[in-house]
Design an enzyme around this catalytic site. Structure first.
Site, PDB file in Angstrom:
ATOM      1  N   ASP A   1      -7.191  -6.475   3.363  1.00 27.54           N
ATOM      2  CA  ASP A   1      -6.495  -5.209   3.610  1.00 27.54           C
ATOM      3  C   ASP A   1      -6.735  -4.783   5.041  1.00 27.54           C
ATOM      4  OD1 ASP A   1      -5.412  -2.676   3.604  1.00 27.54           O
ATOM      5  OD2 ASP A   1      -6.750  -1.849   2.098  1.00 27.54           O
TER       6      ASP A   1
ATOM      7  N   SER B   1       0.842  -1.198   0.000  1.00 27.38           N
ATOM      8  CA  SER B   1       0.000   0.000   0.000  1.00 27.38           C
ATOM      9  C   SER B   1       0.873   1.242   0.000  1.00 27.38           C
ATOM     10  CB  SER B   1      -0.913  -0.006   1.228  1.00 27.38           C
ATOM     11  OG  SER B   1      -1.712   1.151   1.252  1.00 27.38           O
TER      12      SER B   1
ATOM     13  N   MET C   1     -12.160   4.682  -1.456  1.00 29.68           N
ATOM     14  CA  MET C   1     -12.872   4.850  -0.188  1.00 29.68           C
ATOM     15  C   MET C   1     -13.504   6.239  -0.194  1.00 29.68           C
ATOM     16  SD  MET C   1     -10.298   3.059   2.558  1.00 29.68           S
ATOM     17  CE  MET C   1      -8.754   3.331   1.696  1.00 29.68           C
TER      18      MET C   1
ATOM     19  N   MET D   1      -8.911   8.306  -0.354  1.00 27.16           N
ATOM     20  CA  MET D   1      -9.845   8.675   0.724  1.00 27.16           C
ATOM     21  C   MET D   1     -10.292  10.120   0.544  1.00 27.16           C
ATOM     22  SD  MET D   1      -7.817   7.027   3.982  1.00 27.16           S
ATOM     23  CE  MET D   1      -6.785   5.574   3.795  1.00 27.16           C
TER      24      MET D   1
ATOM     25  N   MET E   1     -12.082  -5.780   4.161  1.00 26.32           N
ATOM     26  CA  MET E   1     -11.347  -4.913   5.071  1.00 26.32           C
ATOM     27  C   MET E   1     -11.220  -5.595   6.428  1.00 26.32           C
ATOM     28  SD  MET E   1     -10.506  -2.308   3.293  1.00 26.32           S
ATOM     29  CE  MET E   1      -9.736  -1.442   4.684  1.00 26.32           C
TER      30      MET E   1
ATOM     31  N   ASP F   1      -4.708   3.735  -1.940  1.00 29.32           N
ATOM     32  CA  ASP F   1      -5.868   4.079  -1.121  1.00 29.32           C
ATOM     33  C   ASP F   1      -6.298   5.512  -1.387  1.00 29.32           C
ATOM     34  OD1 ASP F   1      -6.365   1.701   0.397  1.00 29.32           O
ATOM     35  OD2 ASP F   1      -4.541   2.111   1.520  1.00 29.32           O
TER      36      ASP F   1
ATOM     37  N   HIS G   1      -8.196   1.621  -4.731  1.00 24.54           N
ATOM     38  CA  HIS G   1      -9.292   1.368  -3.788  1.00 24.54           C
ATOM     39  C   HIS G   1      -9.968   2.701  -3.455  1.00 24.54           C
ATOM     40  CE1 HIS G   1     -10.351  -0.004   0.610  1.00 24.54           C
ATOM     41  NE2 HIS G   1     -11.427   0.230  -0.125  1.00 24.54           N
TER      42      HIS G   1
ATOM     43  N   HIS H   1      -0.997  -1.046  -4.285  1.00 26.41           N
ATOM     44  CA  HIS H   1      -2.318  -0.681  -3.787  1.00 26.41           C
ATOM     45  C   HIS H   1      -2.361   0.818  -3.515  1.00 26.41           C
ATOM     46  CE1 HIS H   1      -6.213  -1.724  -2.023  1.00 26.41           C
ATOM     47  NE2 HIS H   1      -5.946  -0.839  -1.076  1.00 26.41           N
TER      48      HIS H   1
END
Length: 221
Positions: free
Chosen positions: A176, A9, A69, A38, A138, A36, A67, A34
């Protein structure tokens, strides 16, 4: 399932030396990176966007496992796909019309994933399991790096693996949150085949390349 994938990540890396970090994990055998994303709304933190993905794409040949989020992810799928995302995963909690969002991701030629928070039952994704290419479980509450692994998520992984097997699905089952040498082995035994890890790689005492190699050794046993 023996196609095991390690996805460090990038949010846990040193952003001041991002190209060096990427080169180190790529040379050590990482399979995906990966990413993330957000938004400060669906989750408390704010991280990165399509411009970062575009820059990351320029310094790596590894697939980018993005990903989302974020709230209303359907508004941003095009931007992330065009920036270079290979995989795009959305949360079931944010998508009232999840099949439509999955089809939109696929229309850009991306691997389409669905993820669910720890408190969300596995049954909430039953209707899209035949459609998705990836399911992400998750094992921490999303939004903060460095949280402790939630062992009760082992049962959820086992449940989803059984459902995918019943469908004869080739979808990846990714995990994850709090993934390290010990918890990776637990999730591997539970049926996961893709593993997101942050601190276990990028905070490894011998450096991120050593972190990748240590976890890959476990996956290759």
């Amino acid at each position: 399932m023996n196609n095991y994938l390690l996805a460090p990540s990038i949010i846990a890396s040193d952003f001041a030396h991002i190209a060096d970090e990427v080169a180190a994990i790529e040379s050590a055998g990482a399979d995906w990176i990966h990413v993330d994303v957000m938004d400060g709304h669906f989750v408390p933190d704010i991280t990165i966007g399509p411009l970062f993905v575009r820059s990351l794409k320029r310094v790596t040949n590894l697939p980018l496992d993005v990903h989302l989020m974020i709230s209303e992810p359907e508004k941003y799928i095009s931007a992330f796909a065009q920036a270079g995302a290979n995989n795009i995963t959305v949360h079931v909690e944010t998508c009232p019309n999840l099949p439509s969002v999955i089809q939109k991701i696929k229309s850009f030629g991306c691997i389409a994933g669905v993820t669910l928070n720890p408190a969300t039952p596995a049954s909430t994704i039953d209707s899209v399991l035949p459609l998705v290419d990836l399911v992400l479980v998750m094992s921490v509450v999303p939004g903060f790096s460095g949280q402790a692994f939630m062992p009760e998520m082992i049962d959820k992984v086992q449940e989803i693996r059984a459902k995918l097997n019943a469908l004869r699905s080739s979808a990846h089952l990714e995990v994850d949150g709090g993934i390290n040498a010990e918890t990776l082995l637990l999730m591997k035994k539970a049926g996961a085949n893709a593993f997101v890890t942050g601190n276990a790689v990028f905070k490894h005492p011998q450096g991120s390349a050593a972190g990748v190699r240590a976890l890959k050794d476990i996956l290759n046993v």
